[in-house]
Design a protein around this motif. Sequence first.
Motif, PDB file in Angstrom:
ATOM      1  N   PRO A  19     -47.572 -25.473 -41.357  1.00  0.00           N
ATOM      2  CA  PRO A  19     -48.693 -26.401 -41.542  1.00  0.00           C
ATOM      3  C   PRO A  19     -48.587 -27.590 -40.588  1.00  0.00           C
ATOM      4  N   GLN A  20     -49.729 -27.989 -40.046  1.00  0.00           N
ATOM      5  CA  GLN A  20     -49.790 -29.072 -39.069  1.00  0.00           C
ATOM      6  C   GLN A  20     -50.548 -30.270 -39.633  1.00  0.00           C
ATOM      7  N   PRO A  21     -50.178 -31.491 -39.232  1.00  0.00           N
ATOM      8  CA  PRO A  21     -50.870 -32.671 -39.747  1.00  0.00           C
ATOM      9  C   PRO A  21     -52.225 -32.876 -39.059  1.00  0.00           C
ATOM     10  N   PHE A  22     -53.173 -33.352 -39.847  1.00  0.00           N
ATOM     11  CA  PHE A  22     -54.491 -33.709 -39.312  1.00  0.00           C
ATOM     12  C   PHE A  22     -54.988 -34.940 -40.053  1.00  0.00           C
ATOM     13  N   THR A  23     -55.391 -35.947 -39.296  1.00  0.00           N
ATOM     14  CA  THR A  23     -55.934 -37.169 -39.876  1.00  0.00           C
ATOM     15  C   THR A  23     -57.452 -37.108 -39.789  1.00  0.00           C
ATOM     16  N   ASP A  24     -58.110 -37.170 -40.943  1.00  0.00           N
ATOM     17  CA  ASP A  24     -59.570 -37.049 -40.970  1.00  0.00           C
ATOM     18  C   ASP A  24     -60.238 -38.373 -40.610  1.00  0.00           C
ATOM     19  N   MET A  25     -61.550 -38.378 -40.658  1.00  0.00           N
ATOM     20  CA  MET A  25     -62.339 -39.535 -40.229  1.00  0.00           C
ATOM     21  C   MET A  25     -62.138 -40.766 -41.107  1.00  0.00           C
ATOM     22  N   ALA A  55     -54.244 -26.846 -48.532  1.00  0.00           N
ATOM     23  CA  ALA A  55     -53.745 -26.032 -49.646  1.00  0.00           C
ATOM     24  C   ALA A  55     -54.786 -25.889 -50.750  1.00  0.00           C
ATOM     25  N   ASP A  56     -55.634 -26.916 -50.933  1.00  0.00           N
ATOM     26  CA  ASP A  56     -56.557 -26.910 -52.064  1.00  0.00           C
ATOM     27  C   ASP A  56     -58.025 -27.100 -51.699  1.00  0.00           C
ATOM     28  N   SER A  57     -58.348 -27.166 -50.415  1.00  0.00           N
ATOM     29  CA  SER A  57     -59.734 -27.382 -50.013  1.00  0.00           C
ATOM     30  C   SER A  57     -59.891 -27.084 -48.527  1.00  0.00           C
ATOM     31  N   ALA A  58     -61.122 -27.222 -48.050  1.00  0.00           N
ATOM     32  CA  ALA A  58     -61.421 -27.029 -46.631  1.00  0.00           C
ATOM     33  C   ALA A  58     -62.437 -28.080 -46.215  1.00  0.00           C
ATOM     34  N   ALA A  59     -62.461 -28.394 -44.917  1.00  0.00           N
ATOM     35  CA  ALA A  59     -63.402 -29.398 -44.434  1.00  0.00           C
ATOM     36  C   ALA A  59     -63.797 -29.094 -42.994  1.00  0.00           C
ATOM     37  N   LEU A  60     -65.071 -29.310 -42.701  1.00  0.00           N
ATOM     38  CA  LEU A  60     -65.567 -29.198 -41.337  1.00  0.00           C
ATOM     39  C   LEU A  60     -65.075 -30.399 -40.544  1.00  0.00           C
ATOM     40  N   VAL A  61     -64.572 -30.153 -39.346  1.00  0.00           N
ATOM     41  CA  VAL A  61     -64.149 -31.245 -38.473  1.00  0.00           C
ATOM     42  C   VAL A  61     -65.396 -31.736 -37.736  1.00  0.00           C
ATOM     43  N   PRO A  62     -65.770 -33.002 -37.915  1.00  0.00           N
ATOM     44  CA  PRO A  62     -66.969 -33.512 -37.247  1.00  0.00           C
ATOM     45  C   PRO A  62     -66.809 -33.474 -35.728  1.00  0.00           C
ATOM     46  N   PRO A  63     -67.896 -33.256 -34.992  1.00  0.00           N
ATOM     47  CA  PRO A  63     -67.804 -33.174 -33.537  1.00  0.00           C
ATOM     48  C   PRO A  63     -67.304 -34.462 -32.875  1.00  0.00           C
ATOM     49  N   VAL A  64     -67.373 -35.588 -33.573  1.00  0.00           N
ATOM     50  CA  VAL A  64     -66.912 -36.862 -33.004  1.00  0.00           C
ATOM     51  C   VAL A  64     -65.464 -37.180 -33.381  1.00  0.00           C
ATOM     52  N   ALA A  65     -64.811 -36.288 -34.137  1.00  0.00           N
ATOM     53  CA  ALA A  65     -63.435 -36.535 -34.582  1.00  0.00           C
ATOM     54  C   ALA A  65     -62.455 -36.393 -33.424  1.00  0.00           C
ATOM     55  N   ASP A  66     -61.345 -37.128 -33.506  1.00  0.00           N
ATOM     56  CA  ASP A  66     -60.258 -36.948 -32.551  1.00  0.00           C
ATOM     57  C   ASP A  66     -59.560 -35.633 -32.876  1.00  0.00           C
ATOM     58  N   ILE A  67     -59.433 -34.779 -31.894  1.00  0.00           N
ATOM     59  CA  ILE A  67     -58.802 -33.478 -32.065  1.00  0.00           C
ATOM     60  C   ILE A  67     -57.343 -33.594 -31.635  1.00  0.00           C
ATOM     61  N   PRO A  68     -56.395 -33.288 -32.526  1.00  0.00           N
ATOM     62  CA  PRO A  68     -54.988 -33.357 -32.134  1.00  0.00           C
ATOM     63  C   PRO A  68     -54.648 -32.274 -31.105  1.00  0.00           C
ATOM     64  N   ASN A  69     -53.586 -32.500 -30.355  1.00  0.00           N
ATOM     65  CA  ASN A  69     -53.200 -31.568 -29.290  1.00  0.00           C
ATOM     66  C   ASN A  69     -52.989 -30.146 -29.802  1.00  0.00           C
ATOM     67  N   TRP A  70     -52.367 -29.997 -30.982  1.00  0.00           N
ATOM     68  CA  TRP A  70     -52.100 -28.652 -31.484  1.00  0.00           C
ATOM     69  C   TRP A  70     -53.401 -27.894 -31.766  1.00  0.00           C
TER      70      TRP A  70
END
Length: 88
Positions: A19-25, A55-70
Amino acid sequence: MTGTVTQVHHRISLDLDTPQPFTDMVGRTRKVHAVRIEYGLSAIADRVDVVVEYADSAALVPPVADIPNWMQALIDEHRPNGPVCTLR
């Protein structure tokens, strides 16, 4: 019969080995367990939609979000080699 192609889609789902970290908006950092990527080409735009699965949900990544390198590496690695056909 004839027709006009208006959209071409390529969709993949990836379960991550680690699992990789992701910071949302809103600033929450959570571990992503899977990623769904949809590459779409239409007469209007060439676009990529990304859904992160926790693990318990899903979310669309907004087109303006910062995308991590991974995540960007996964998007680039699985991008199809161009449209199946030329759209008009």
